[in-house]
Design a protein around this motif. Structure first.
Motif, PDB file in Angstrom:
ATOM      1  N   ARG A 181      92.243   1.605  34.264  1.00  0.00           N
ATOM      2  CA  ARG A 181      90.844   1.297  34.291  1.00  0.00           C
ATOM      3  C   ARG A 181      90.545   0.171  35.360  1.00  0.00           C
ATOM      4  NH1 ARG A 181      90.667   5.406  32.502  1.00  0.00           N
ATOM      5  NH2 ARG A 181      89.387   6.230  30.624  1.00  0.00           N
ATOM      6  N   ASN A 182      91.231   0.287  36.605  1.00  0.00           N
ATOM      7  CA  ASN A 182      90.781  -0.785  37.401  1.00  0.00           C
ATOM      8  C   ASN A 182      90.389  -0.025  38.912  1.00  0.00           C
ATOM      9  OD1 ASN A 182      91.549  -3.283  36.555  1.00  0.00           O
ATOM     10  ND2 ASN A 182      93.256  -2.384  36.036  1.00  0.00           N
ATOM     11  N   LEU A 183      88.965   0.750  38.905  1.00  0.00           N
ATOM     12  CA  LEU A 183      88.965   1.524  39.742  1.00  0.00           C
ATOM     13  C   LEU A 183      87.377   1.197  40.539  1.00  0.00           C
ATOM     14  CD1 LEU A 183      90.057   4.801  38.705  1.00  0.00           C
ATOM     15  CD2 LEU A 183      90.973   3.602  40.334  1.00  0.00           C
ATOM     16  N   LEU A 184      87.081  -0.308  40.464  1.00  0.00           N
ATOM     17  CA  LEU A 184      85.652  -0.539  40.576  1.00  0.00           C
ATOM     18  C   LEU A 184      85.731  -1.981  40.755  1.00  0.00           C
ATOM     19  CD1 LEU A 184      82.582  -0.051  40.469  1.00  0.00           C
ATOM     20  CD2 LEU A 184      82.893  -0.503  38.044  1.00  0.00           C
ATOM     21  N   TRP A 185      85.143  -2.238  42.024  1.00  0.00           N
ATOM     22  CA  TRP A 185      85.028  -3.890  42.489  1.00  0.00           C
ATOM     23  C   TRP A 185      83.897  -4.271  42.870  1.00  0.00           C
ATOM     24  CZ3 TRP A 185      88.605  -7.354  41.082  1.00  0.00           C
ATOM     25  CH2 TRP A 185      89.754  -6.950  40.542  1.00  0.00           C
ATOM     26  N   ALA A 186      83.331  -5.158  42.854  1.00  0.00           N
ATOM     27  CA  ALA A 186      82.070  -6.062  43.357  1.00  0.00           C
ATOM     28  C   ALA A 186      82.354  -6.892  44.189  1.00  0.00           C
ATOM     29  CB  ALA A 186      80.985  -6.227  42.184  1.00  0.00           C
ATOM     30  N   THR A 187      81.926  -6.860  45.377  1.00  0.00           N
ATOM     31  CA  THR A 187      82.502  -7.963  46.426  1.00  0.00           C
ATOM     32  C   THR A 187      81.204  -8.843  46.674  1.00  0.00           C
ATOM     33  OG1 THR A 187      81.889  -6.632  48.342  1.00  0.00           O
ATOM     34  CG2 THR A 187      84.170  -6.711  47.499  1.00  0.00           C
ATOM     35  N   SER A 188      80.000  -8.555  46.158  1.00  0.00           N
ATOM     36  CA  SER A 188      78.986  -9.499  46.186  1.00  0.00           C
ATOM     37  C   SER A 188      77.743  -8.990  45.179  1.00  0.00           C
ATOM     38  CB  SER A 188      78.115  -9.412  47.641  1.00  0.00           C
ATOM     39  OG  SER A 188      77.400  -8.393  47.949  1.00  0.00           O
TER      40      SER A 188
ATOM     41  N   VAL B 110      96.548  11.393  48.839  1.00  0.00           N
ATOM     42  CA  VAL B 110      97.016  10.181  47.629  1.00  0.00           C
ATOM     43  C   VAL B 110      95.821  10.425  46.493  1.00  0.00           C
ATOM     44  CG1 VAL B 110      97.020   7.985  47.317  1.00  0.00           C
ATOM     45  CG2 VAL B 110      97.861   8.813  49.296  1.00  0.00           C
ATOM     46  N   GLN B 111      96.526  10.215  45.284  1.00  0.00           N
ATOM     47  CA  GLN B 111      95.495  10.413  44.359  1.00  0.00           C
ATOM     48  C   GLN B 111      95.605   8.926  43.713  1.00  0.00           C
ATOM     49  OE1 GLN B 111      93.842  13.131  42.298  1.00  0.00           O
ATOM     50  NE2 GLN B 111      92.808  10.965  41.777  1.00  0.00           N
ATOM     51  N   ILE B 112      94.511   8.171  43.974  1.00  0.00           N
ATOM     52  CA  ILE B 112      94.491   6.578  43.934  1.00  0.00           C
ATOM     53  C   ILE B 112      94.492   6.351  42.212  1.00  0.00           C
ATOM     54  CG2 ILE B 112      93.022   4.699  43.990  1.00  0.00           C
ATOM     55  CD1 ILE B 112      92.296   5.601  46.799  1.00  0.00           C
ATOM     56  N   SER B 113      95.401   5.560  41.763  1.00  0.00           N
ATOM     57  CA  SER B 113      95.447   5.221  40.281  1.00  0.00           C
ATOM     58  C   SER B 113      94.720   3.883  40.175  1.00  0.00           C
ATOM     59  CB  SER B 113      96.882   5.027  39.943  1.00  0.00           C
ATOM     60  OG  SER B 113      97.467   4.393  40.866  1.00  0.00           O
ATOM     61  N   THR B 114      94.610   2.898  41.045  1.00  0.00           N
ATOM     62  CA  THR B 114      94.083   1.769  41.001  1.00  0.00           C
ATOM     63  C   THR B 114      93.704   1.014  42.260  1.00  0.00           C
ATOM     64  OG1 THR B 114      94.606  -0.748  40.057  1.00  0.00           O
ATOM     65  CG2 THR B 114      96.509   0.539  41.311  1.00  0.00           C
ATOM     66  N   MET B 115      92.909   0.217  42.318  1.00  0.00           N
ATOM     67  CA  MET B 115      92.501  -0.539  43.485  1.00  0.00           C
ATOM     68  C   MET B 115      91.840  -2.008  43.165  1.00  0.00           C
ATOM     69  SD  MET B 115      88.781   1.101  44.169  1.00  0.00           S
ATOM     70  CE  MET B 115      88.373   0.069  45.504  1.00  0.00           C
ATOM     71  N   THR B 116      91.949  -2.765  44.610  1.00  0.00           N
ATOM     72  CA  THR B 116      91.194  -3.957  44.327  1.00  0.00           C
ATOM     73  C   THR B 116      90.577  -4.377  45.909  1.00  0.00           C
ATOM     74  OG1 THR B 116      91.404  -6.381  43.781  1.00  0.00           O
ATOM     75  CG2 THR B 116      93.353  -5.111  44.989  1.00  0.00           C
TER      76      THR B 116
ATOM     77  N   ILE C 142      84.892   4.431  31.039  1.00  0.00           N
ATOM     78  CA  ILE C 142      84.878   3.360  31.888  1.00  0.00           C
ATOM     79  C   ILE C 142      85.701   3.194  32.631  1.00  0.00           C
ATOM     80  CG2 ILE C 142      84.569   0.687  31.747  1.00  0.00           C
ATOM     81  CD1 ILE C 142      83.415   1.052  28.963  1.00  0.00           C
ATOM     82  N   ALA C 143      85.440   2.952  34.055  1.00  0.00           N
ATOM     83  CA  ALA C 143      86.443   2.999  35.051  1.00  0.00           C
ATOM     84  C   ALA C 143      86.722   1.704  35.432  1.00  0.00           C
ATOM     85  CB  ALA C 143      85.987   3.859  36.512  1.00  0.00           C
ATOM     86  N   GLY C 144      86.005   0.696  35.288  1.00  0.00           N
ATOM     87  CA  GLY C 144      86.563  -0.618  35.307  1.00  0.00           C
ATOM     88  C   GLY C 144      85.200  -1.769  35.391  1.00  0.00           C
ATOM     89  N   ILE C 145      85.173  -2.791  35.285  1.00  0.00           N
ATOM     90  CA  ILE C 145      84.232  -3.834  35.232  1.00  0.00           C
ATOM     91  C   ILE C 145      84.546  -5.056  36.422  1.00  0.00           C
ATOM     92  CG2 ILE C 145      83.290  -3.394  33.035  1.00  0.00           C
ATOM     93  CD1 ILE C 145      85.165  -5.852  32.045  1.00  0.00           C
ATOM     94  N   SER C 146      83.620  -5.260  37.019  1.00  0.00           N
ATOM     95  CA  SER C 146      83.901  -6.611  38.085  1.00  0.00           C
ATOM     96  C   SER C 146      82.806  -7.410  38.013  1.00  0.00           C
ATOM     97  CB  SER C 146      84.072  -5.774  39.343  1.00  0.00           C
ATOM     98  OG  SER C 146      84.160  -6.804  40.220  1.00  0.00           O
TER      99      SER C 146
END
Length: 480
Positions: free
Chosen positions: A195-202, A251-257, A467-471
């Protein structure tokens, strides 16, 4: 890595909305590829979009007037939201890898005063379509594909689960967007529930997975833009003698940052893809392992004690790899007794939290990988961790439905146990100033705690959907 037994989630939204109506929505034109830092533009302008927004969106004004934030027309159903919630709580089955008696678990959990409103609902849109793919172990070499209806979330909750993006935090409000859509749930020979597929940078910029693409979404412009397509061949631009980069495809993405204009993504076959958002192409990509079950479970970008940027990966092959973030050479490799599901480095870059297919969590030296301490208390496998910005508190999330807080000055036992409502704790995040901590379950619930109250006061965000992730966005502003 766990084996997750899926129980079909019967979400009511899709009964009333035809998702095909949204397939042609314009989400590609212009987009802010970097943060639009204009404090004169306040997200309160959401209420000015009443005439132009899609009919299934929900604004803050509409929510204040009683509209469901997910757009679910409860008045047209044969049951109320409360009845549906009651049914979900009874029927949801949390998967257990290590079955054990958990009768005493509730006794250990901290009493939290819920009902606080640290963040207010801001906006809900169906234009954002995040994707989660589950992998299920089958007895035969066969694949079952079925469509189910799912809710996705964006707290400035962006895409498919909270992005606790703090664009209104200076007002004590909570921006977020929500959407629902059908997506394909695949059952294959690899289990996964990351569940780490979402990131807010601003406060305006969010990155998320959509099928085989990494998308950038601007909550200010209401526009999406593809920044990486991993369905087609990827050829790394960084080439030098001895470089281990290699072309990849589909590529099947499993996680991102994402951090400091660097996006790092991992894949289900042990892939690693690194792209500088301000440069064309992909800087580095390669398969980190030839192991048949080498899922890249987590990736992290951090600074070591000398200030050099590093990339860390946690894989199912029981290894943690540390790479230079400039030339992407592998600087170190640490091996552990079990598959590693999550790692996080302390703010000073000296300590490393290692969690995986074990009830124990480890604290290791970030430079050598040597285990410093073994944290005992969880009852099942762990999947999430986060450090308070002051470096004194480590939070760990487990399949036993709890988050434990550890004081690094005394790691003999956890100082607090925070309980979820129905599922494992899959994601944990602190705000950059450490004032709030959020933890997300696989579906339906995100919990926000005020750290100044010693985690005794909280806000529960209640939705229907995975839920895919929180940021939290890094550019937060809080009033004391």
């Amino acid at each position: 890595m766990e084996q997750f037994q899926n129980h079909e989630l019967e979400y009511v939204v899709d009964d009333y909305y035809d998702v095909s109506d949204f397939e042609d929505d314009d989400v590609s034109p212009r987009s802010a590829s970097s943060s639009i830092d204009d404090d004169s533009v306040n997200s309160d302008v959401e209420d000015d979009f009443e005439l132009s927004k899609p009919k299934t969106d929900t604004s803050a004004l509409e929510a204040r007037n009683g509209k469901d934030i997910q757009g679910i027309p409860w008045e047209r159903l044969n049951f109320t939201r409360e009845k549906y919630r009651e049914s979900r709580l009874k029927q949801y089955k949390n998967y257990e890898n290590l079955p054990s008696s958990r009768e005493d678990l509730e006794k250990d959990c901290k009493e939290v005063e819920k009902g606080h409103n640290f963040y207010d609902f801001q906006f809900n849109t169906r234009l954002v379509k995040s994707t989660i793919v589950h992998f299920q172990m089958l007895l035969y070499d066969a694949t079952l594909v079925e469509k189910i209806s799912v809710s996705a979330f964006r707290l400035d909750f962006s895409m498919r689960t909270p992005v606790l993006s703090e664009q209104l935090a200076d007002k004590g409000s909570f921006p977020y967007v929500e959407h629902s859509f059908p997506f394909t749930l695949c059952f294959q020979l690899e289990p996964c529930m990351l569940r780490n597929l979402l990131w807010a940078t601003s406060k305006h910029d969010v990155y998320l997975m959509q099928n085989y693409s990494v998308m950038h979404w601007s909550s200010l412009l209401r526009r999406g833009k593809e920044v990486l397509n991993v369905a087609k061949p990827i050829v790394p631009t960084l080439k030098y003698p001895g470089c281990l980069a290699q072309p990849l495809s589909r590529v099947q993405i499993s996680t991102m940052t994402v951090k400091d204009n660097l996006m790092v993504a991992g894949g289900f076959q042990g892939e690693l893809v690194c792209k500088h958002l301000n440069q064309p192409g992909v800087s580095f990509c390669a398969k980190l392992s030839t192991d048949e079950n080498a899922i890249t479970n987590a990736v992290d970008i951090y600074d070591n004690p000398s200030g050099a940027m590093r990339v860390m990966t946690a894989n199912n092959d029981a290894q943690v790899r540390v790479m230079d973030a400039v030339n992407f050479t592998c600087l170190n490799r640490f091996t552990f007794p079990w598959s590693v599901n999550n790692t996080s480095v302390s703010p000073d870059g000296k300590m490393l939290a290692v969690l995986g297919d074990s009830a124990d969590c480890l604290i290791a030296d970030a430079q050598s990988g040597k285990v410093i301490s073994n944290l005992k208390g969880h009852l099942d496998y762990s999947f999430a961790s986060a450090w308070h910005p002051d470096g004194r508190i480590l939070a760990t999330g487990n399949q036993d439905t709890t988050c434990r807080l550890w004081d690094i000055r005394n790691l003999s036992e956890s100082i607090s146990v925070l309980k979820g409502r129905m599922g494992a704790i899959r994601t944990i995040r602190f705000t950059s100033d450490g004032r709030f901590m959020a933890m997300a379950e696989p579906a339906d619930f995100v919990h926000v705690f005020d750290t100044k109250s010693d985690y005794a006061t909280g806000q529960e965000i209640d939705l229907f959907g995975e839920i895919a992730g929180i940021s939290f966005s890094p550019d937060i502003k809080h009033c004391s």
